[in-house]
Design a protein around this motif. Structure first.
Motif, mmCIF file in Angstrom:
data_model
loop_
_atom_site.group_PDB
_atom_site.id
_atom_site.type_symbol
_atom_site.label_atom_id
_atom_site.label_comp_id
_atom_site.label_asym_id
_atom_site.label_seq_id
_atom_site.Cartn_x
_atom_site.Cartn_y
_atom_site.Cartn_z
ATOM 1 N N ILE A 77 -2.090 -2.028 2.750
ATOM 2 C CA ILE A 77 -1.542 -2.269 1.419
ATOM 3 C C ILE A 77 -1.807 -1.053 0.540
ATOM 4 C CG2 ILE A 77 -1.762 -3.662 -0.677
ATOM 5 C CD1 ILE A 77 -2.319 -6.034 1.073
ATOM 6 N N ARG A 78 -0.778 -0.607 -0.154
ATOM 7 C CA ARG A 78 -0.925 0.448 -1.149
ATOM 8 C C ARG A 78 -1.239 -0.251 -2.462
ATOM 9 N NH1 ARG A 78 2.746 4.425 -4.122
ATOM 10 N NH2 ARG A 78 1.230 6.068 -4.474
ATOM 11 N N LEU A 79 -2.464 -0.077 -2.944
ATOM 12 C CA LEU A 79 -2.910 -0.800 -4.129
ATOM 13 C C LEU A 79 -2.084 -0.446 -5.352
ATOM 14 C CD1 LEU A 79 -6.768 -0.608 -3.604
ATOM 15 C CD2 LEU A 79 -5.231 -2.528 -3.128
ATOM 16 N N CYS A 80 -1.922 -1.426 -6.249
ATOM 17 C CA CYS A 80 -1.090 -1.240 -7.441
ATOM 18 C C CYS A 80 -1.627 -0.157 -8.372
ATOM 19 C CB CYS A 80 -0.926 -2.559 -8.185
ATOM 20 S SG CYS A 80 -2.458 -3.282 -8.784
ATOM 21 N N CYS A 81 -2.902 0.146 -8.279
ATOM 22 C CA CYS A 81 -3.481 1.154 -9.170
ATOM 23 C C CYS A 81 -3.360 2.571 -8.613
ATOM 24 C CB CYS A 81 -4.943 0.816 -9.474
ATOM 25 S SG CYS A 81 -5.965 0.676 -8.008
ATOM 26 N N CYS A 82 -2.746 2.724 -7.423
ATOM 27 C CA CYS A 82 -2.541 4.058 -6.841
ATOM 28 C C CYS A 82 -1.540 4.841 -7.680
ATOM 29 C CB CYS A 82 -2.012 3.950 -5.416
ATOM 30 S SG CYS A 82 -3.212 3.355 -4.233
ATOM 31 N N MET A 83 -1.783 6.117 -7.800
ATOM 32 C CA MET A 83 -0.860 6.989 -8.536
ATOM 33 C C MET A 83 0.483 7.059 -7.811
ATOM 34 S SD MET A 83 -2.534 8.104 -11.167
ATOM 35 C CE MET A 83 -1.683 9.566 -11.693
ATOM 36 N N GLY A 84 1.534 7.264 -8.556
ATOM 37 C CA GLY A 84 2.851 7.472 -7.968
ATOM 38 C C GLY A 84 3.708 6.223 -7.943
ATOM 39 N N THR A 85 4.769 6.306 -7.158
ATOM 40 C CA THR A 85 5.750 5.228 -7.095
ATOM 41 C C THR A 85 5.423 4.247 -5.976
ATOM 42 O OG1 THR A 85 7.178 6.498 -5.623
ATOM 43 C CG2 THR A 85 7.552 6.751 -8.004
ATOM 44 N N HIS A 86 6.069 3.083 -6.027
ATOM 45 C CA HIS A 86 5.965 2.062 -4.990
ATOM 46 C C HIS A 86 7.372 1.657 -4.586
ATOM 47 C CE1 HIS A 86 1.650 0.660 -5.069
ATOM 48 N NE2 HIS A 86 1.679 1.410 -6.154
ATOM 49 N N PHE A 87 7.508 1.150 -3.375
ATOM 50 C CA PHE A 87 8.787 0.608 -2.924
ATOM 51 C C PHE A 87 8.713 -0.906 -2.990
ATOM 52 C CE2 PHE A 87 8.840 4.853 -1.215
ATOM 53 C CZ PHE A 87 10.139 5.263 -1.482
ATOM 54 N N PHE A 88 9.765 -1.525 -3.533
ATOM 55 C CA PHE A 88 9.822 -2.967 -3.743
ATOM 56 C C PHE A 88 11.069 -3.539 -3.071
ATOM 57 C CE2 PHE A 88 7.582 -1.213 -7.408
ATOM 58 C CZ PHE A 88 6.471 -2.029 -7.492
ATOM 59 N N THR A 89 11.001 -4.809 -2.684
ATOM 60 C CA THR A 89 12.156 -5.518 -2.145
ATOM 61 C C THR A 89 12.774 -6.335 -3.274
ATOM 62 O OG1 THR A 89 11.089 -5.686 0.019
ATOM 63 C CG2 THR A 89 12.970 -7.130 -0.383
ATOM 64 N N ALA A 90 14.051 -6.116 -3.505
ATOM 65 C CA ALA A 90 14.763 -6.817 -4.577
ATOM 66 C C ALA A 90 15.111 -8.237 -4.151
ATOM 67 C CB ALA A 90 16.036 -6.066 -4.938
ATOM 68 N N SER A 91 15.085 -9.172 -5.112
ATOM 69 C CA SER A 91 15.528 -10.540 -4.834
ATOM 70 C C SER A 91 16.955 -10.775 -5.325
ATOM 71 C CB SER A 91 14.588 -11.556 -5.490
ATOM 72 O OG SER A 91 14.635 -11.433 -6.887
ATOM 73 N N ALA A 92 17.517 -9.781 -6.000
ATOM 74 C CA ALA A 92 18.880 -9.852 -6.529
ATOM 75 C C ALA A 92 19.270 -8.437 -6.965
ATOM 76 C CB ALA A 92 18.942 -10.810 -7.716
ATOM 77 N N ALA A 93 20.455 -8.298 -7.512
ATOM 78 C CA ALA A 93 20.868 -7.002 -8.047
ATOM 79 C C ALA A 93 19.936 -6.594 -9.191
ATOM 80 C CB ALA A 93 22.304 -7.068 -8.534
ATOM 81 N N ILE A 94 19.562 -5.320 -9.241
ATOM 82 C CA ILE A 94 18.656 -4.790 -10.265
ATOM 83 C C ILE A 94 19.281 -3.543 -10.860
ATOM 84 C CG2 ILE A 94 16.408 -3.681 -10.648
ATOM 85 C CD1 ILE A 94 15.264 -5.519 -8.491
ATOM 86 N N THR A 95 19.239 -3.431 -12.178
ATOM 87 C CA THR A 95 19.772 -2.275 -12.874
ATOM 88 C C THR A 95 18.713 -1.183 -12.968
ATOM 89 O OG1 THR A 95 21.215 -3.709 -14.177
ATOM 90 C CG2 THR A 95 20.826 -1.481 -15.032
ATOM 91 N N ARG A 96 19.104 0.029 -12.634
ATOM 92 C CA ARG A 96 18.199 1.172 -12.722
ATOM 93 C C ARG A 96 17.681 1.297 -14.159
ATOM 94 N NH1 ARG A 96 19.113 6.652 -14.168
ATOM 95 N NH2 ARG A 96 17.543 8.014 -13.233
ATOM 96 N N GLY A 97 16.379 1.510 -14.303
ATOM 97 C CA GLY A 97 15.770 1.693 -15.612
ATOM 98 C C GLY A 97 15.176 0.430 -16.205
ATOM 99 N N ASN A 98 15.459 -0.737 -15.626
ATOM 100 C CA ASN A 98 14.911 -1.992 -16.148
ATOM 101 C C ASN A 98 13.502 -2.247 -15.625
ATOM 102 O OD1 ASN A 98 17.238 -2.481 -17.532
ATOM 103 N ND2 ASN A 98 17.911 -4.200 -16.293
#
Length: 100
Positions: free
Chosen positions: A24-45
């Motif tokens: 697991i990459r902890l949430c407090c790690c620097m940088g970005t994370h990859f997430f699985t969407a449950s629906a359409a998501i707008t960039r920037g939200n």
């Protein structure tokens, strides 16, 4: 996996079977994370937790996870990159969770 009402501790770095073990990459790690969407998501939200360890930008369930979508998702199951929202303090992004 985390549910909509659970505190999250991080993101998995690979696919894993139910009740399996993974890194697991902890949430407090620097940088970005990859997430699985449950629906359409707008960039920037802002991203919000949903069921089955996924995220959405609707904000109707759970709390904010402190990340924003860096790219759009078009459907359930899409993998997107999210970046931390700078709120002025790293402590505002840190969440504590008990491992059971």
């Amino acid at each position: 996996v985390s549910g909509a009402a659970n505190d999250w501790i991080g993101t998995t770095v690979e696919d894993v079977a139910a009740s399996g073990y993974t890194t697991i990459r902890l949430c407090c790690c620097m940088g970005t994370h990859f997430f699985t969407a449950s629906a359409a998501i707008t960039r920037g939200n802002r991203l919000y937790p949903t069921a089955s360890g996924k995220v959405d930008d609707a904000g109707t369930t759970g709390g904010k996870i402190g990340f924003v979508a860096l790219e759009a998702a078009t459907a359930d199951g899409d993998i997107i990159e999210g970046g931390p929202i700078d709120t002025g303090s790293a402590l505002t992004r840190l969440r504590l969770a008990a491992l059971t």
